[in-house]
Design a protein around this motif. Structure first.
Motif, PDB file in Angstrom:
ATOM      1  N   ARG A   4      -4.670  -1.871  -1.078  1.00 55.30           N
ATOM      2  CA  ARG A   4      -5.878  -1.108  -0.757  1.00 55.30           C
ATOM      3  C   ARG A   4      -6.991  -2.005  -0.218  1.00 55.30           C
ATOM      4  O   ARG A   4      -7.982  -1.515   0.328  1.00 55.30           O
ATOM      5  CB  ARG A   4      -6.375  -0.390  -2.001  1.00 55.30           C
ATOM      6  CG  ARG A   4      -5.386   0.619  -2.577  1.00 55.30           C
ATOM      7  CD  ARG A   4      -5.775   1.019  -3.985  1.00 55.30           C
ATOM      8  NE  ARG A   4      -5.749  -0.142  -4.886  1.00 55.30           N
ATOM      9  CZ  ARG A   4      -6.058  -0.093  -6.169  1.00 55.30           C
ATOM     10  NH1 ARG A   4      -6.423   1.049  -6.713  1.00 55.30           N
ATOM     11  NH2 ARG A   4      -6.014  -1.187  -6.920  1.00 55.30           N
ATOM     12  N   GLU A  61      -7.447   9.107   4.114  1.00 59.47           N
ATOM     13  CA  GLU A  61      -6.773   7.823   3.921  1.00 59.47           C
ATOM     14  C   GLU A  61      -6.268   7.227   5.234  1.00 59.47           C
ATOM     15  O   GLU A  61      -6.165   6.013   5.364  1.00 59.47           O
ATOM     16  CB  GLU A  61      -5.587   7.979   2.958  1.00 59.47           C
ATOM     17  CG  GLU A  61      -5.985   8.300   1.526  1.00 59.47           C
ATOM     18  CD  GLU A  61      -6.303   9.772   1.328  1.00 59.47           C
ATOM     19  OE1 GLU A  61      -6.045  10.568   2.267  1.00 59.47           O
ATOM     20  OE2 GLU A  61      -6.823  10.127   0.264  1.00 59.47           O
ATOM     21  N   ALA A 120       0.812  -1.226   0.000  1.00 56.67           N
ATOM     22  CA  ALA A 120       0.000   0.000   0.000  1.00 56.67           C
ATOM     23  C   ALA A 120       0.840   1.269   0.000  1.00 56.67           C
ATOM     24  O   ALA A 120       0.387   2.310  -0.487  1.00 56.67           O
ATOM     25  CB  ALA A 120      -0.934   0.003   1.214  1.00 56.67           C
TER      26      ALA A 120
END
Length: 423
Positions: A205, A72, A33
């Motif tokens: 993700r 995020e 990620a």
């Protein structure tokens, strides 16, 4: 066709193995990620748009503090910017080159593949002068160059480096920090760029519970370069059915298991680790799933409050105050801050004064005539002369008291944290 039903013994063994190896899987997920697809000069790690190939031994940076529009990262800090790198030692040692940082707080925290925060470079441990730190894997016996200032022996081939640099504003000071971040380098001993292409074999993700096939393949690959910590034996299950049954059970257990260290007055610390998780495999797994990347408490502590002095959830429709008695503020060797988050999504709260945290560096901080420091937590502006940390109107919230380089009183859990009082 006969379906195999795992026995209770098989299931228990598989769940124990998942609890033990889950940090490896989650670290590999984070590697996928947070590594870059593109190198500044060497180009893309792969020409395929959906490829899982990434660059390691390369820094990536955030150059501004996060705000309410950033979604995020949950419970982000509002004090520092980040520098991130995954170090792969499978092809030899890597040199970390860092510049003169001056008096600014900074740290590069190194975590092994089992999430142990085993080493640091930075203000607290190695100082702030220009440095060349040699990081090598197990078994390396080469010659250390004369220009190397520090040597770190990593327990495995994969290391996550998480850097933090204190930033005072999003303008001139942020630009000064940007130049410091861009001076960070990862090199080989011969001075060449250490960047390597690696197939992460994961979609970083995707945070869902993994399939047994993906989980096994990821852990098997990680184990080849990252053996269990010293003194820890691993019985890795061979039964696919037991593993498939264990994964959702363990992930659900980790979502609910484990209570933080209570400090009194509604305060608690979610994470208490120094350099190694030791034999507490369940807590190690819980942190890997819920708070991955946590550094040791000698570097930073994060007391958190979700309730007031009466044990009621903190509510943005009410008013509260936090009162540090004269001379009884947080004891730190770097700095401290109190940050506000909305409970519903663990993110910053947009407000008219664009203030998401308040602390010892906040301009214009007001003290009471007796020397007390009072912070007001509420949605409405309390007026001039009040230290205000805006709360979300009509929503539940929580606050995190970040302590950078906490002193012994905090580390020993003997500091008297003042409760949050309804006004």
């Amino acid at each position: 066709m006969t379906l195999h039903t795992p026995s209770a013994h098989d299931t228990a063994a598989a769940e124990a193995a998942v609890i033990q190896t889950l940090p490896l899987f989650e670290m590999m997920r984070m590697r996928a990620a947070t590594t870059a697809r593109r190198h500044p000069t060497l180009g893309f790690a792969s020409d395929e748009p959906g490829s899982s190939w990434r660059w390691v031994n390369q820094f990536t940076h955030t150059h501004r503090r996060l705000g309410p529009a950033d979604r995020e990262v949950v419970s982000p800090n509002n004090d520092t910017v980040y520098s991130n790198a995954w170090i792969d030692l499978s092809e030899g040692p890597v040199l970390i080159e860092s510049p003169d940082v001056g008096d600014r707080y900074w740290t590069l925290g190194l975590l092994d593949a089992w999430t142990n925060p085993f080493a640091y470079v930075g203000r607290r441990t190695t100082g702030s002068r220009p440095q060349r730190t040699l990081v090598h894997g197990p078994g390396w016996r080469g010659k250390v160059p004369a220009e190397v200032t520090h040597t770190i022996a990593a327990p495995g081939h994969d290391v996550w480096l998480i850097g933090r640099f204190l930033v005072d504003d999003d303008g001139p000071d942020a630009e000064r920090v940007r130049s410091l971040q861009q001076a960070l380098r990862l090199r080989r001993l011969d001075g060449s760029d250490a960047a390597m292409r690696v197939d992460t074999a994961l979609d970083g993700r995707d945070t869902r519970i993994p399939s047994s096939r993906l989980y096994r393949a990821t852990v098997d690959a990680a184990l080849r370069g990252n053996p269990p910590p010293e003194g820890e034996s691993l019985t890795w299950p061979l039964d696919d059915d037991a593993l498939a049954s264990a994964l959702p059970a363990v992930y659900e257990r980790l979502r609910n298991a484990g209570q933080p260290h209570a400090l009194g007055g509604g305060w608690a610390i979610p994470v208490m680790v120094r350099t190694h998780w030791g034999e507490d495999l369940l807590t190690r797994a819980r942190i890997a799933r819920n708070f991955i990347g946590a550094l040791g408490v000698d570097e930073a502590m994060y007391p958190t409050a979700e309730v007031d002095v009466e044990g009621q959830p903190l509510d943005g429709s009410k008013r509260y105050e936090l009162r540090f008695a004269p001379g009884r503020g947080p004891r730190v060797d770097a700095f401290w801050s109190l940050t506000m988050y909305r409970r519903s999504d663990c993110l910053f709260v947009a407000n008219p004064i664009d203030r998401y945290s308040i602390g010892d560096r906040t301009p214009g901080l007001h003290t009471e005539p007796d020397g007390s420091l009072v912070i007001r937590l509420q949605a409405q502006d309390p007026g001039p002369g009040v230290n205000w940390l805006p709360a979300p109107p009509g929503e539940l919230f929580y606050v995190v008291l970040r302590l950078y380089q906490p002193r012994a009183e905090h580390l020993a859990l003997q500091f008297d944290y003042p409760p949050i009082q309804p006004v």
